[in-house]
Design a protein around this motif. Structure first.
Motif, PDB file in Angstrom:
ATOM      1  N   THR A   1       2.479   1.845  -3.391  1.00 18.81           N
ATOM      2  CA  THR A   1       1.484   2.353  -4.330  1.00 18.81           C
ATOM      3  C   THR A   1       1.297   3.861  -4.117  1.00 18.81           C
ATOM      4  O   THR A   1       1.207   4.659  -5.062  1.00 18.81           O
ATOM      5  CB  THR A   1       0.149   1.611  -4.137  1.00 18.81           C
ATOM      6  OG1 THR A   1       0.390   0.223  -4.283  1.00 18.81           O
ATOM      7  CG2 THR A   1      -0.883   2.050  -5.153  1.00 18.81           C
ATOM      8  N   PHE A   2       1.236   4.254  -2.843  1.00 17.61           N
ATOM      9  CA  PHE A   2       1.061   5.687  -2.534  1.00 17.61           C
ATOM     10  C   PHE A   2       2.274   6.485  -3.008  1.00 17.61           C
ATOM     11  O   PHE A   2       2.118   7.572  -3.599  1.00 17.61           O
ATOM     12  CB  PHE A   2       0.877   5.841  -1.011  1.00 17.61           C
ATOM     13  CG  PHE A   2       0.649   7.260  -0.600  1.00 17.61           C
ATOM     14  CD1 PHE A   2      -0.576   7.916  -0.910  1.00 17.61           C
ATOM     15  CD2 PHE A   2       1.622   8.006   0.050  1.00 17.61           C
ATOM     16  CE1 PHE A   2      -0.770   9.231  -0.541  1.00 17.61           C
ATOM     17  CE2 PHE A   2       1.413   9.333   0.406  1.00 17.61           C
ATOM     18  CZ  PHE A   2       0.206   9.962   0.122  1.00 17.61           C
TER      19      PHE A   2
ATOM     20  N   SER B   1      -3.897  13.976 -11.533  1.00 17.80           N
ATOM     21  CA  SER B   1      -4.390  13.185 -10.384  1.00 17.80           C
ATOM     22  C   SER B   1      -5.227  11.992 -10.782  1.00 17.80           C
ATOM     23  O   SER B   1      -5.058  10.888 -10.248  1.00 17.80           O
ATOM     24  CB  SER B   1      -5.225  14.080  -9.443  1.00 17.80           C
ATOM     25  OG  SER B   1      -4.448  15.088  -8.916  1.00 17.80           O
TER      26      SER B   1
ATOM     27  N   LEU C   1      -4.049   8.200 -10.140  1.00 20.88           N
ATOM     28  CA  LEU C   1      -4.876   7.376  -9.237  1.00 20.88           C
ATOM     29  C   LEU C   1      -5.283   6.056  -9.898  1.00 20.88           C
ATOM     30  O   LEU C   1      -5.248   4.989  -9.276  1.00 20.88           O
ATOM     31  CB  LEU C   1      -6.110   8.184  -8.803  1.00 20.88           C
ATOM     32  CG  LEU C   1      -7.042   7.499  -7.796  1.00 20.88           C
ATOM     33  CD1 LEU C   1      -6.312   7.243  -6.491  1.00 20.88           C
ATOM     34  CD2 LEU C   1      -8.277   8.359  -7.542  1.00 20.88           C
TER      35      LEU C   1
ATOM     36  N   TYR D   1       1.987   6.906  -6.680  1.00 19.82           N
ATOM     37  CA  TYR D   1       0.967   7.908  -7.001  1.00 19.82           C
ATOM     38  C   TYR D   1       1.569   9.296  -6.937  1.00 19.82           C
ATOM     39  O   TYR D   1       1.371  10.105  -7.848  1.00 19.82           O
ATOM     40  CB  TYR D   1      -0.207   7.741  -6.019  1.00 19.82           C
ATOM     41  CG  TYR D   1      -1.211   8.868  -6.077  1.00 19.82           C
ATOM     42  CD1 TYR D   1      -2.118   8.975  -7.170  1.00 19.82           C
ATOM     43  CD2 TYR D   1      -1.243   9.843  -5.091  1.00 19.82           C
ATOM     44  CE1 TYR D   1      -3.012  10.024  -7.221  1.00 19.82           C
ATOM     45  CE2 TYR D   1      -2.154  10.888  -5.146  1.00 19.82           C
ATOM     46  CZ  TYR D   1      -3.044  10.960  -6.216  1.00 19.82           C
ATOM     47  OH  TYR D   1      -3.927  11.997  -6.263  1.00 19.82           O
ATOM     48  N   ARG D   2       2.347   9.573  -5.909  1.00 15.98           N
ATOM     49  CA  ARG D   2       2.925  10.883  -5.756  1.00 15.98           C
ATOM     50  C   ARG D   2       3.934  11.181  -6.855  1.00 15.98           C
ATOM     51  O   ARG D   2       4.010  12.317  -7.348  1.00 15.98           O
ATOM     52  CB  ARG D   2       3.649  10.968  -4.387  1.00 15.98           C
ATOM     53  CG  ARG D   2       2.700  10.852  -3.175  1.00 15.98           C
ATOM     54  CD  ARG D   2       1.963  12.159  -2.927  1.00 15.98           C
ATOM     55  NE  ARG D   2       2.856  13.243  -2.666  1.00 15.98           N
ATOM     56  CZ  ARG D   2       3.265  13.645  -1.466  1.00 15.98           C
ATOM     57  NH1 ARG D   2       2.831  13.009  -0.403  1.00 15.98           N
ATOM     58  NH2 ARG D   2       4.070  14.683  -1.310  1.00 15.98           N
TER      59      ARG D   2
ATOM     60  N   SER E   1      -2.329   3.746 -10.040  1.00 14.15           N
ATOM     61  CA  SER E   1      -1.997   3.256  -8.686  1.00 14.15           C
ATOM     62  C   SER E   1      -3.011   2.206  -8.196  1.00 14.15           C
ATOM     63  O   SER E   1      -2.655   1.224  -7.523  1.00 14.15           O
ATOM     64  CB  SER E   1      -1.938   4.438  -7.691  1.00 14.15           C
ATOM     65  OG  SER E   1      -0.905   5.316  -8.048  1.00 14.15           O
TER      66      SER E   1
ATOM     67  N   ARG F   1       1.823  11.636 -10.359  1.00 13.47           N
ATOM     68  CA  ARG F   1       0.710  12.611 -10.384  1.00 13.47           C
ATOM     69  C   ARG F   1       1.137  13.889 -11.123  1.00 13.47           C
ATOM     70  O   ARG F   1       0.359  14.479 -11.877  1.00 13.47           O
ATOM     71  CB  ARG F   1       0.295  12.946  -8.928  1.00 13.47           C
ATOM     72  CG  ARG F   1      -0.965  13.777  -8.855  1.00 13.47           C
ATOM     73  CD  ARG F   1      -1.365  13.964  -7.422  1.00 13.47           C
ATOM     74  NE  ARG F   1      -0.335  14.625  -6.656  1.00 13.47           N
ATOM     75  CZ  ARG F   1      -0.443  14.961  -5.389  1.00 13.47           C
ATOM     76  NH1 ARG F   1      -1.560  14.638  -4.726  1.00 13.47           N
ATOM     77  NH2 ARG F   1       0.537  15.547  -4.754  1.00 13.47           N
TER      78      ARG F   1
ATOM     79  N   LEU G   1       0.847  -1.201   0.000  1.00 14.94           N
ATOM     80  CA  LEU G   1       0.000   0.000   0.000  1.00 14.94           C
ATOM     81  C   LEU G   1       0.888   1.259   0.000  1.00 14.94           C
ATOM     82  O   LEU G   1       0.631   2.248  -0.746  1.00 14.94           O
ATOM     83  CB  LEU G   1      -0.903  -0.028   1.247  1.00 14.94           C
ATOM     84  CG  LEU G   1      -2.046   0.973   1.312  1.00 14.94           C
ATOM     85  CD1 LEU G   1      -3.043   0.731   0.155  1.00 14.94           C
ATOM     86  CD2 LEU G   1      -2.783   0.863   2.652  1.00 14.94           C
ATOM     87  N   GLY G   2       1.945   1.214   0.806  1.00  8.26           N
ATOM     88  CA  GLY G   2       2.881   2.348   0.891  1.00  8.26           C
ATOM     89  C   GLY G   2       3.569   2.596  -0.445  1.00  8.26           C
ATOM     90  O   GLY G   2       3.697   3.753  -0.900  1.00  8.26           O
TER      91      GLY G   2
END
Lengths: 730, 242
Positions: free
Chosen positions: A28-29, A41, A45, A32-33, A48, A36, A25-26
């Protein structure tokens, strides 16, 4: 499939899976950053989420999700069919269906609706034969099943089946071993066979007889006879020796039937040896079984003592030493008379000063002679005392199996006409017309060729001395100072003869009728006692020699060159019988290296298979054979010196078979007694269902191992890869 | 083959193998003392034996020593004496022991009848050596020797020293019988055929009793305890009660 069928069995610890998911999960985040700024966005998203989907699936595999399916099974009850195969099941039934066993076979496997087929449709069927042991049968073996052997042990069989079958079905006439103790916890349905009310039979139920009897003493045999359907019937019970009737008694069978009665048969054996006796009841009309009307038994007749009557013509050394030898033997009962004075001698004292007793010739030689085993005349001029009918009585005594020894001396000189008397007829010698007795010319003796092997003159090594042959043993004996000049008859065997001059026979033997006779042509055999004592060799040789003369004459089994020992209880048909064969020392030494043969002949006279092998003991052999039928078996042993025969009675199970249907016993055994086909099926169904069992089978199918799961993961990754390429990230 | 009384004074020479009659007297010769006090006892007692019994006795006496190989073929060994004699050698004792314990028979007489002196002393001494553990005892009145032919009430003899016989019994057989009444003296005749000695104090009745006793001893030596057989008991009892 529904969710409650899905189970998870994590392959890693749950915390590790959560950590892995958190890391995914981390990551993936972070992704995303990073993207982006380039894609905006919404597109970042989307990509991700696709990555998160793939990670989630992969982490979810570690939970090992499985699909659980349950299937329920039903087990057919096991039904054990026990078919009684004991001998009584071979008995035919009055209804024409053959034997009781045939009726069972028909019920199970024949007809339009065989029970076995009906049962197999519903149950798991196991077939057993209940004979002496419980035997598993295949369906194919059923048709060839035979009724033979002893009663089956039903309690043991039920114990063996307990836990393996739901219910046992017993097909039997009730002739099984049963001890009225509680049955193992297994329902038993019984199909009774045979008809007790119509059964008719007479059987010898039990015989109580000694295996050893004494000659001249009464032997009592108790016979128990049982009758079925024979209320109040009168019939004879016969005791036979071979084919000769020994005794018989009438009995009346009890009222009402069935019932038992016991009768005592007694007889006095007159001859020693093995007797093959039989007890029988004549077959009655309508009897189911005739073979159980007859029982064979063997009786060994021995003598308690060897009874000897010895008459000496004069007090003499010969009398005294022979008396010493005979009295020395505890198995000898000696009655002796010595003629202390002849009719011509003077008796010059009153009666009260005489110790002489009358010579009871009439009592001894006419009435009591058969109470003796051996009669010895020692230098006895019997013509002065015995009448012709006494002499005839002696001859008949020997002809009938008695034995007679005549010891010589000068008193026999007057017996020139002995050849014309009954005594002359039985003696193994003739008296020549010329000189009949020679005294004063000492004569040594030598053993003849026959004497070298004869049990009288071939003494044991212990007696003669180690390494001493009969030839040298007898050659060293002191010379005889008086000999009767006998001539042997052609039927006689000379054992000892004078070594000087004309080889006069000294010791001569022969058979006569059923008895044996011996002539010793000297009154100086006592010198064989004192002569050896003088040389410091003791008196054993003389004592043994006299003992062996007595035992040979009286046919004592202890002198048989071959001793055969049978098992204590005579064997049964079908069982191996072991026989011990012992060669006597002298026989053994003669037989050195020579083969010994052992043959067995069945009651029909046919030779059957047998084995013989030496045992560890010297001169001993162990032989065996397996009789297949009842009756008298003849055993023949051949050694280098001749052949010896014995016989043994082999009993059979049938001899005392009580084949009457015993339905009362079956009631005690059975949980329920059933007889009709339909009734049996219903009962089996009812009892079998109680024991019916079910079980569930669970199946676990891992979900991640399916191609769909792989496609889903690949789907996320490929879609992500496609949009990355389209949006210019790759 | 018979020997005359004259031949008895010198030991007969017998060539081997010797022949032995079924019954004859064999007299034991020993050194010291007087081994032959009644040299002529055989004839009369053998005649009586022939006349009264079925025994075929030979009027013959053989002189023998314990070491003579013929000893074991002698049915009736006789030994007599007046005076003390020399002890037997161990070998002689051993042979006599074997003879007497294996069926041999010895009748011994102290012809003087002096208890504890002379022959009596020596004989008892030697018997203790020959058969140790077996004492010389008075024979009971129901002993077979008193019943073997006659039912004996009186022993007889040339002199009346003991009203009984003594003997050594081994098991049920008495191989040694001993008298001090000089039975052989009562049997003896001189060369003219007259009695060699008077019997005192009983005279001819005493001599007659001596012959009866002698015959019984001879019959006993040839029949052993035959009269003890059960069949004889009732007859003997009945006669003794007559």
């Amino acid at each position: 499939m529904n969710l409650n069928q899905v189970t998870v069995v994590p392959v890693f610890p749950l915390w590790l899976i959560l950590v892995l998911f958190a890391l995914g999960l981390g990551a993936t985040f972070v992704q995303y950053r990073l993207i982006r700024a380039k894609l905006g966005s919404s597109r970042a998203l989307g990509l991700s989420l696709l990555r998160l989907g793939a990670i989630t699936f992969l982490v979810a595999f570690a939970l090992n999700p499985s699909l659980l399916t349950t299937k329920e099974h039903k087990v057919s009850p096991v039904v054990g069919l026990l078919i009684d195969t004991s001998e009584s099941m071979a008995q035919p039934e009055a209804n024409g269906k053959g034997s009781r066993l045939d009726e069972t076979k028909a019920l199970l496997a024949k007809g339009p609706n065989p029970l076995l087929t009906s049962l197999r449709e519903k149950f798991d069927i196991k077939l057993y034969g209940l004979g002496e042991s419980l035997k598993i049968l295949s369906t194919d073996e059923l048709s060839g099943l035979k009724a033979e052997g002893a009663k089956g042990d039903i309690k043991g069989a039920l114990r063996e089946l307990s836990g393996k079958t739901s219910v046992a079905i017993l097909f039997s006439d009730g002739n099984v071993k049963w001890d009225d103790t509680p049955t193992p916890g297994l329902p038993v349905l019984v199909v009774p066979l045979g008809n007790p009310t119509e059964y008719k039979d007479i059987l010898i139920k039990a015989v109580r007889a000694p295996s050893l009897g004494f000659r001249g003493r009464e032997v009592v045999i108790d016979v128990t006879v049982r009758g079925y359907g024979t209320s109040g019937l009168m019939l004879p019970v016969l005791l036979k020796d071979g084919t000769k009737l020994v005794t018989a008694k009438n009995i009346r069978l009890p009222i009402p039937s069935p019932g038992e009665t016991t009768v005592s048969l007694s007889f006095t054996p007159e001859e020693i040896g093995q007797k093959n006796l039989s007890i029988s009841i004549p077959e009655q009309f309508g009897e189911s079984l005739a073979s159980n009307n007859h029982v064979n038994l063997s009786l060994k007749v021995v003598r308690d003592k060897i009874r000897i009557l010895m008459v000496s013509g004069t007090p003499s050394m010969n009398y005294r030493f022979m008396r010493t030898a005979l009295k020395n033997d505890p198995s000898v009962d000696l009655l002796s008379f010595v003629i202390l004075r002849t009719p011509t001698d003077i008796l010059n004292v009153p009666t009260q000063e005489q110790s002489l007793i009358p010579f009871p010739v009439e009592t001894l030689f006419a009435k009591e002679i058969r109470n003796f085993d051996l009669l010895i005349f020692d230098n006895f001029n019997y013509s002065l005392y015995l009448s012709p009918h006494h002499l005839e009585s002696i001859r008949e005594f020997v002809r009938g199996g008695g034995s007679f020894a005549m010891i010589g001396g000068p008193e026999l000189v007057n017996e020139g006409r002995v050849g014309f008397t009954p005594i002359g007829e039985i003696l193994p010698v003739r008296f020549p017309d010329r000189e009949k007795y020679r005294r004063g010319s000492p004569s040594a003796v030598r053993v003849s060729r026959s004497g070298n092997t004869h049990p009288i003159t071939r003494l044991t090594a212990e007696t003669m001395g180690e390494g001493i042959t009969p030839t040298s043993f007898w050659r060293e004996m002191p010379s005889l100072d008086g000999v009767n000049l006998f001539e042997p008859k052609s039927s006689a065997t000379v054992l000892l003869e004078s070594a000087d001059g004309s080889a006069w026979p000294i010791l001569i033997v022969s058979p006569f009728g059923k008895g044996r006779v011996l002539a010793l042509g000297t009154d100086y055999s006592w010198k064989w006692y004192t002569g050896r004592v003088a040389k410091g060799r003791g008196n054993l040789a003389y004592l043994r020699w006299v003992d062996r003369m007595v035992r040979w004459l009286t046919k004592d089994p202890s002198l048989d060159p071959v001793q055969v020992t049978f098992p204590e209880n005579s064997g049964f048909a079908g069982q191996e019988i072991e026989v011990r064969v012992q060669l006597q020392e002298e026989e053994s030494s003669l037989n050195l290296g020579a083969p010994i043969t052992f043959s067995v002949f069945n009651p029909d006279g046919l030779k059957i298979d047998s084995k013989i092998r030496p045992s560890v003991l010297p001169g001993e052999y162990l032989a065996s054979f397996a009789p297949q039928k009842t009756g008298i078996y003849k055993i023949r042993i051949e050694t280098s010196s001749g052949q010896f025969e014995e016989s043994i009675v082999v009993a059979g199970v049938l001899d005392t078979l009580d084949a009457a249907p015993d339905h009362e016993s079956l009631k005690a055994i059975a949980t329920k007694v059933v007889s009709t086909h339909e009734g049996l099926l219903n009962e089996i169904e009812a009892y079998a269902r109680k024991g019916e069992t079910r079980f569930s089978e669970e199946k676990r199918s891992p979900l991640w191992a399916t191609p769909y799961a792989m496609v889903a993961v690949l789907g996320f990754l490929v879609t992500e890869w496609y949009y990355r390429r389209r949006w210019g990230l790759i | 083959m018979s020997f005359t009384a004259g031949a008895l004074f010198s030991r007969p020479t017998i060539s081997l193998p010797a022949s032995f009659p079924q019954f004859f007297f064999a007299q034991l010769k020993y050194s010291g003392g007087d081994w032959d006090p009644n040299p002529q006892f055989v004839e009369a007692i053998t005649e009586e034996l022939e006349l009264r019994t079925s025994i075929d006795g030979m009027q013959e006496r053989r002189v023998i020593t314990p070491t003579d190989g013929d000893l074991f073929f002698c049915p009736f060994l006789f030994m007599a004496g007046k005076y003390e004699f020399d002890p037997w050698t161990p070998q002689e004792r051993e042979i006599l022991r074997r003879f007497l314990t294996h069926g041999g028979f010895l009748f011994a007489e102290d012809t003087v009848g002096a208890k504890g002196y002379g022959f009596d002393l020596a004989f008892r001494r030697e018997m203790k050596q020959v058969l140790p553990g077996h004492d010389m005892k008075k024979l009971p009145t129901d002993h077979s020797v008193y019943q073997s032919f006659y039912l004996i009430g009186s022993i007889g003899g040339r002199q009346r020293v003991n009203p009984y016989l003594e003997g050594i019994t081994v098991d049920e057989w008495t191989p040694v019988i001993y008298s001090q009444n000089d039975l052989t003296g009562a049997w003896s005749k001189d060369k003219s055929g007259k009695w060699a000695h008077e019997c005192t104090p009983g005279g001819e009745l005493q001599r007659s009793a001596a012959f009866k006793m002698g015959l019984n001893i001879i019959v006993y030596s040839l029949t052993s305890d035959y009269k003890k057989d059960v069949i004889h008991h009732p007859f003997i009892k009945r006669r003794q009660s007559l």
